[in-house]
Design a protein around this motif. Sequence first.
Motif, PDB file in Angstrom:
ATOM      1  N   MET A  98       0.810  -1.215   0.000  1.00  0.00           N
ATOM      2  CA  MET A  98       0.000   0.000   0.000  1.00  0.00           C
ATOM      3  C   MET A  98       0.843   1.264   0.000  1.00  0.00           C
ATOM      4  N   GLY A  99       2.152   1.132   0.213  1.00  0.00           N
ATOM      5  CA  GLY A  99       2.982   2.311   0.388  1.00  0.00           C
ATOM      6  C   GLY A  99       2.780   2.954   1.746  1.00  0.00           C
ATOM      7  N   GLY A 100       2.461   2.124   2.748  1.00  0.00           N
ATOM      8  CA  GLY A 100       2.178   2.601   4.100  1.00  0.00           C
ATOM      9  C   GLY A 100       0.691   2.535   4.387  1.00  0.00           C
ATOM     10  N   GLY A 101       0.358   2.600   5.653  1.00  0.00           N
ATOM     11  CA  GLY A 101      -1.047   2.549   6.040  1.00  0.00           C
ATOM     12  C   GLY A 101      -1.294   1.525   7.128  1.00  0.00           C
ATOM     13  N   LYS A 102      -2.535   1.426   7.542  1.00  0.00           N
ATOM     14  CA  LYS A 102      -2.889   0.560   8.661  1.00  0.00           C
ATOM     15  C   LYS A 102      -3.224  -0.852   8.196  1.00  0.00           C
ATOM     16  N   VAL A 103      -2.978  -1.798   9.114  1.00  0.00           N
ATOM     17  CA  VAL A 103      -3.221  -3.210   8.831  1.00  0.00           C
ATOM     18  C   VAL A 103      -4.016  -3.811   9.980  1.00  0.00           C
ATOM     19  N   GLY A 104      -5.162  -4.395   9.661  1.00  0.00           N
ATOM     20  CA  GLY A 104      -5.946  -5.136  10.641  1.00  0.00           C
ATOM     21  C   GLY A 104      -5.770  -6.623  10.433  1.00  0.00           C
ATOM     22  N   LEU A 105      -6.026  -7.389  11.474  1.00  0.00           N
ATOM     23  CA  LEU A 105      -5.919  -8.847  11.401  1.00  0.00           C
ATOM     24  C   LEU A 105      -7.186  -9.473  11.949  1.00  0.00           C
ATOM     25  N   VAL A 106      -7.684 -10.499  11.255  1.00  0.00           N
ATOM     26  CA  VAL A 106      -8.848 -11.235  11.733  1.00  0.00           C
ATOM     27  C   VAL A 106      -8.598 -12.714  11.532  1.00  0.00           C
ATOM     28  N   GLY A 107      -8.811 -13.508  12.594  1.00  0.00           N
ATOM     29  CA  GLY A 107      -8.530 -14.930  12.520  1.00  0.00           C
ATOM     30  C   GLY A 107      -9.643 -15.765  13.121  1.00  0.00           C
ATOM     31  N   TYR A 108      -9.644 -17.035  12.745  1.00  0.00           N
ATOM     32  CA  TYR A 108     -10.723 -17.961  13.089  1.00  0.00           C
ATOM     33  C   TYR A 108     -10.126 -19.240  13.680  1.00  0.00           C
ATOM     34  N   CYS A 109     -10.658 -19.693  14.840  1.00  0.00           N
ATOM     35  CA  CYS A 109     -10.200 -20.945  15.449  1.00  0.00           C
ATOM     36  C   CYS A 109      -8.721 -20.804  15.814  1.00  0.00           C
TER      37      CYS A 109
ATOM     38  N   ALA B 255      -5.157  -3.326  14.481  1.00  0.00           N
ATOM     39  CA  ALA B 255      -6.421  -3.749  15.090  1.00  0.00           C
ATOM     40  C   ALA B 255      -6.547  -5.252  14.875  1.00  0.00           C
ATOM     41  N   PHE B 256      -7.159  -5.940  15.841  1.00  0.00           N
ATOM     42  CA  PHE B 256      -7.121  -7.396  15.851  1.00  0.00           C
ATOM     43  C   PHE B 256      -8.494  -7.959  16.219  1.00  0.00           C
ATOM     44  N   VAL B 257      -8.933  -8.977  15.462  1.00  0.00           N
ATOM     45  CA  VAL B 257     -10.209  -9.623  15.733  1.00  0.00           C
ATOM     46  C   VAL B 257     -10.000 -11.134  15.758  1.00  0.00           C
ATOM     47  N   GLY B 258     -10.542 -11.786  16.798  1.00  0.00           N
ATOM     48  CA  GLY B 258     -10.479 -13.235  16.884  1.00  0.00           C
ATOM     49  C   GLY B 258     -11.866 -13.837  17.008  1.00  0.00           C
ATOM     50  N   TYR B 259     -12.155 -14.811  16.154  1.00  0.00           N
ATOM     51  CA  TYR B 259     -13.391 -15.581  16.241  1.00  0.00           C
ATOM     52  C   TYR B 259     -13.065 -16.934  16.861  1.00  0.00           C
ATOM     53  N   TYR B 260     -13.768 -17.261  17.925  1.00  0.00           N
ATOM     54  CA  TYR B 260     -13.632 -18.541  18.634  1.00  0.00           C
ATOM     55  C   TYR B 260     -12.177 -19.021  18.717  1.00  0.00           C
ATOM     56  N   GLY B 261     -11.326 -18.120  19.219  1.00  0.00           N
ATOM     57  CA  GLY B 261      -9.919 -18.454  19.396  1.00  0.00           C
ATOM     58  C   GLY B 261      -9.737 -19.505  20.485  1.00  0.00           C
TER      59      GLY B 261
END
Length: 232
Positions: free
Chosen positions: A111-122, A139-145
């Motif tokens: 992207m040439g810089g910028g924000k990165v979010g993460l989302v994971g499952y199990c 920013a971080f999101v976890g589903y049923y970690g």
Amino acid sequence: MAEFESIATLDGSGSFDAYVARPDGTPKAAIIIIQEIFGVNEGIRRKCDAWAAAGYLAYAPDLFWRLRPHIELDADVPEELQEAFGLFGQFDQDAGIADIEATIKAARADMGGGKVGLVGYCLGGRLAFMSACRTDGDAFVGYYGVGIDGLLNEQHAIGKPVLLHIPTADGFVPAETQKAMHEGLSDNRHVTLYDYEGLDHGFAAEMGARRNEEAATLADGRTAAFFAEHLA
């Protein structure tokens, strides 16, 4: 436009592939989708495509590449489910976090810089929480970690927003583990937890028998709002 692209490991000793889906025009931000124990299968690729359609640059790294590159398994096939459990037991989670960090760097460079979010499952939900403690994602999101109660001693390192989706009837995250998560994270201002009453593990899978349409829509809406706020 979506295809697999190569990412160099942090130590430069090798490379692994990631499924990359690109939006039309300039990305709002990047989102890394962290796989379940079933690999970067069609369901994970669909999630990438959906984020790209929403205006984000989406990456899904093949975290099982050291075991077997490009594995794709189906949770609804008993033999493949057992194979996935075996891979989970062999997977080096610390190496996986390093590969996630390499993916964050690749996405930012893309992207040439910028924000990165993460989302994971199990497994990916667990790795999303570990990433909140160990990487410089935004920013971080976890589903049923799984097994997050065993990681609570790392939460002091969390400095960015975290959202966790917790189905209360999760066959892989028992009630005592859920209680430990709620109690252990209650004073952490960076972490928000949502419970989904009576639902089981995998309720937000993109496809297959595990999916609960109503709950998946609710959780995914919360995730979209979370990223819209924290990746802007």
